[in-house]
Design a protein around this motif. Structure first.
Motif, PDB file in Angstrom:
ATOM      1  N   PHE A 196       0.879  -1.293   0.060  1.00 39.37           N
ATOM      2  CA  PHE A 196      -0.027   0.148  -0.083  1.00 39.37           C
ATOM      3  C   PHE A 196       0.634   1.160   0.111  1.00 39.37           C
ATOM      4  CE2 PHE A 196      -2.379   3.381   2.458  1.00 39.37           C
ATOM      5  CZ  PHE A 196      -3.363   3.368   1.812  1.00 39.37           C
ATOM      6  N   GLN A 197       2.122   1.228   0.473  1.00 29.02           N
ATOM      7  CA  GLN A 197       3.008   2.365   0.623  1.00 29.02           C
ATOM      8  C   GLN A 197       3.756   2.828  -0.767  1.00 29.02           C
ATOM      9  OE1 GLN A 197       4.868   0.663   4.189  1.00 29.02           O
ATOM     10  NE2 GLN A 197       3.196   1.703   5.522  1.00 29.02           N
ATOM     11  N   SER A 198       3.694   1.784  -1.701  1.00 23.53           N
ATOM     12  CA  SER A 198       4.465   1.901  -3.005  1.00 23.53           C
ATOM     13  C   SER A 198       3.894   3.184  -3.580  1.00 23.53           C
ATOM     14  CB  SER A 198       4.201   0.801  -3.941  1.00 23.53           C
ATOM     15  OG  SER A 198       4.708   0.961  -5.089  1.00 23.53           O
ATOM     16  N   PHE A 199       5.067   3.916  -3.600  1.00 22.25           N
ATOM     17  CA  PHE A 199       4.796   5.406  -4.203  1.00 22.25           C
ATOM     18  C   PHE A 199       4.772   5.331  -5.689  1.00 22.25           C
ATOM     19  CE2 PHE A 199       9.226   5.513  -4.239  1.00 22.25           C
ATOM     20  CZ  PHE A 199       9.684   5.875  -5.347  1.00 22.25           C
ATOM     21  N   ALA A 223      -1.695  10.500  -1.257  1.00 25.90           N
ATOM     22  CA  ALA A 223      -0.435  11.153  -1.580  1.00 25.90           C
ATOM     23  C   ALA A 223       0.155  11.361  -0.004  1.00 25.90           C
ATOM     24  CB  ALA A 223      -0.887  12.164  -2.384  1.00 25.90           C
ATOM     25  N   GLU A 224      -0.857  11.798   0.843  1.00 25.31           N
ATOM     26  CA  GLU A 224      -0.322  12.130   2.106  1.00 25.31           C
ATOM     27  C   GLU A 224       0.525  11.133   2.831  1.00 25.31           C
ATOM     28  OE1 GLU A 224      -0.762  15.604   3.499  1.00 25.31           O
ATOM     29  OE2 GLU A 224      -1.371  15.783   1.210  1.00 25.31           O
ATOM     30  N   ALA A 225       0.412  10.017   2.495  1.00 29.49           N
ATOM     31  CA  ALA A 225       1.056   8.991   3.125  1.00 29.49           C
ATOM     32  C   ALA A 225       2.535   9.220   2.930  1.00 29.49           C
ATOM     33  CB  ALA A 225       0.705   7.558   2.850  1.00 29.49           C
ATOM     34  N   HIS A 226       2.958   9.953   1.827  1.00 31.81           N
ATOM     35  CA  HIS A 226       4.328  10.179   1.344  1.00 31.81           C
ATOM     36  C   HIS A 226       4.919  11.704   1.669  1.00 31.81           C
ATOM     37  CE1 HIS A 226       4.172   6.156  -0.582  1.00 31.81           C
ATOM     38  NE2 HIS A 226       2.971   6.560  -1.000  1.00 31.81           N
ATOM     39  N   ARG A 227       4.037  12.198   2.619  1.00 29.97           N
ATOM     40  CA  ARG A 227       4.672  13.576   2.697  1.00 29.97           C
ATOM     41  C   ARG A 227       6.034  13.744   3.462  1.00 29.97           C
ATOM     42  NH1 ARG A 227       2.623  18.610   2.824  1.00 29.97           N
ATOM     43  NH2 ARG A 227       0.511  18.012   2.308  1.00 29.97           N
ATOM     44  N   ALA A 228       6.448  12.836   4.124  1.00 31.70           N
ATOM     45  CA  ALA A 228       7.785  12.833   5.040  1.00 31.70           C
ATOM     46  C   ALA A 228       8.735  12.861   3.781  1.00 31.70           C
ATOM     47  CB  ALA A 228       7.786  11.524   5.479  1.00 31.70           C
ATOM     48  N   ASP A 229       8.671  12.493   2.604  1.00 28.19           N
ATOM     49  CA  ASP A 229       9.686  12.237   1.615  1.00 28.19           C
ATOM     50  C   ASP A 229       9.369  13.667   0.514  1.00 28.19           C
ATOM     51  OD1 ASP A 229      11.105  11.914  -0.928  1.00 28.19           O
ATOM     52  OD2 ASP A 229      11.713  10.194  -0.054  1.00 28.19           O
ATOM     53  N   GLU A 230       9.764  14.500   0.455  1.00 26.04           N
ATOM     54  CA  GLU A 230       9.395  15.903  -0.218  1.00 26.04           C
ATOM     55  C   GLU A 230       9.588  15.697  -1.687  1.00 26.04           C
ATOM     56  OE1 GLU A 230      11.080  20.502  -0.790  1.00 26.04           O
ATOM     57  OE2 GLU A 230      11.977  19.229   0.654  1.00 26.04           O
ATOM     58  N   ARG A 231      10.620  14.807  -2.264  1.00 26.20           N
ATOM     59  CA  ARG A 231      10.492  14.543  -3.767  1.00 26.20           C
ATOM     60  C   ARG A 231       9.395  13.651  -3.970  1.00 26.20           C
ATOM     61  NH1 ARG A 231      11.984  10.661  -6.811  1.00 26.20           N
ATOM     62  NH2 ARG A 231      12.948   9.486  -5.057  1.00 26.20           N
ATOM     63  N   LEU A 284       3.996  12.812  -6.556  1.00 27.66           N
ATOM     64  CA  LEU A 284       2.775  12.479  -6.695  1.00 27.66           C
ATOM     65  C   LEU A 284       1.794  13.627  -6.734  1.00 27.66           C
ATOM     66  CD1 LEU A 284       3.021   9.745  -3.752  1.00 27.66           C
ATOM     67  CD2 LEU A 284       2.422   9.313  -6.012  1.00 27.66           C
ATOM     68  N   VAL A 285       1.924  14.675  -6.266  1.00 30.98           N
ATOM     69  CA  VAL A 285       0.926  15.895  -6.257  1.00 30.98           C
ATOM     70  C   VAL A 285       0.804  16.374  -7.678  1.00 30.98           C
ATOM     71  CG1 VAL A 285       0.516  18.364  -5.374  1.00 30.98           C
ATOM     72  CG2 VAL A 285       1.259  16.495  -3.804  1.00 30.98           C
ATOM     73  N   ARG A 286       1.971  16.561  -8.355  1.00 32.69           N
ATOM     74  CA  ARG A 286       1.908  16.872  -9.567  1.00 32.69           C
ATOM     75  C   ARG A 286       1.232  15.810 -10.696  1.00 32.69           C
ATOM     76  NH1 ARG A 286       7.128  16.785 -10.572  1.00 32.69           N
ATOM     77  NH2 ARG A 286       7.051  14.765 -11.583  1.00 32.69           N
TER      78      ARG A 286
END
Length: 292
Positions: A136-139, A156-164, A169-171
């Motif tokens: 589930f965490q696979s970006f 997408a919020e699950a990956h906020r800790a990694d800025e890049r 993902l937001v893009r």
């Protein structure tokens, strides 16, 4: 090289029963190293496996999971190319790229065959090493899903800790998906696609519309007039079916390994995957079949 009698080393080898063909591959190496390894990066790629136990099945699980991550990346690349081709009205190019994307999707589904060969006891020998880790965490999988049209800003919020990773993902979340591009193409071709499908907040989940079903219906019943769009519809439908097969096979594999146990990372395991498997990409292409 010749011996004192003038006979070549190759002739000696042939006489001894080990033929040497003139077209045998030559190992090429330069001061910069082996060119194949430099191009593929196989020395780095093959050094990325770090099993945490001595369990015999852990390498199979780890390597096939990494293979899937690479295939997610390739699927994302091909889906992005398809979307951009549709945005530029290059339907011929999009159909060719979708052909390759379909093969990637089929290969993803086949990847479950190896993981499905694990027994529950084999998996249990190393499962705890995953900790709270879960697919589930696979970006990269999330990138692929967003691009194909299954968008959910919370994921997408699950990956906020990694800025890049979060930025990428937001893009993707805020850009048109492949399916959005297909509907925009139909609109440009004069089909009755609502204006709300042409310009909207792309980060919002897509909601199926009867008017879009009607637009696809025109494509199918007038396929002689809209031949390229008819082929596009069927290519997208094949891709959607392949993606559904991947999800369903994922569900069966998890049930085979875990039964009704909770999944890692806090999911409900098979119950959660069963709900995911009910989702359909490109929904109106499924709905239009009822009208035909």
């Amino acid at each position: 090289m010749n011996d004192p009698t003038g006979r070549s080393l190759a002739a000696e080898v042939r006489e001894e029963g080990a033929p040497v063909a003139d077209d045998d591959p030559k190992v090429v190496s330069t001061d910069e190293g082996n060119p194949f390894i430099r191009y593929v990066g196989s020395d780095v790629l093959l050094s990325l496996q770090y099993p945490r136990t001595d369990a015999p099945a852990e390498p199979a699980f780890l390597i096939m999971t990494q293979v899937m991550e690479l295939l997610f990346k390739l699927a994302h690349i091909e889906a992005l190319r398809t979307r951009d081709q549709l945005e530029s009205s290059d339907v011929t190019g999009a159909l060719w790229t979708l052909r390759r994307l379909g093969q990637v999707s089929a290969t993803l589904t086949g990847s479950w065959d190896v993981l499905g060969s694990l027994s529950p006891t084999e998996y249990a020998e190393f499962r705890e090493q995953l900790g709270s880790g879960t697919g589930f965490q696979s970006f990269m999988y999330r990138q692929m899903e967003f691009l194909l049209g299954n968008k959910n800003a919370k994921l997408a919020e699950a990956h906020r800790a990694d800025e890049r990773i979060h930025r990428d993902l937001v893009r993707t979340l805020t850009e048109p998906s492949l399916y959005d591009a297909a509907l925009r193409l139909l609109w440009r071709r004069g089909l009755p696609v609502p204006r709300s499908c042409v310009e909207r907040d792309w980060s919002e989940p897509y909601e199926e519309q009867d008017a879009v079903v009607d637009a696809w219906h025109v494509v199918y019943v007038e396929k002689d007039k809209y031949g390229d769009l008819y082929q596009l519809a069927e290519a997208l439908m094949s891709l959607a079916a392949d993606l559904g097969q991947w999800r369903y096979t994922h569900l069966l594999t998890v049930e085979r390994l875990l039964g009704a146990k909770a999944g890692t990372g806090g999911t409900t395991g098979a119950n959660w995957l069963r709900r995911v498997a009910d989702h359909r990409f490109f929904p109106e292409l499924w709905m239009v079949r009822t009208k035909l």
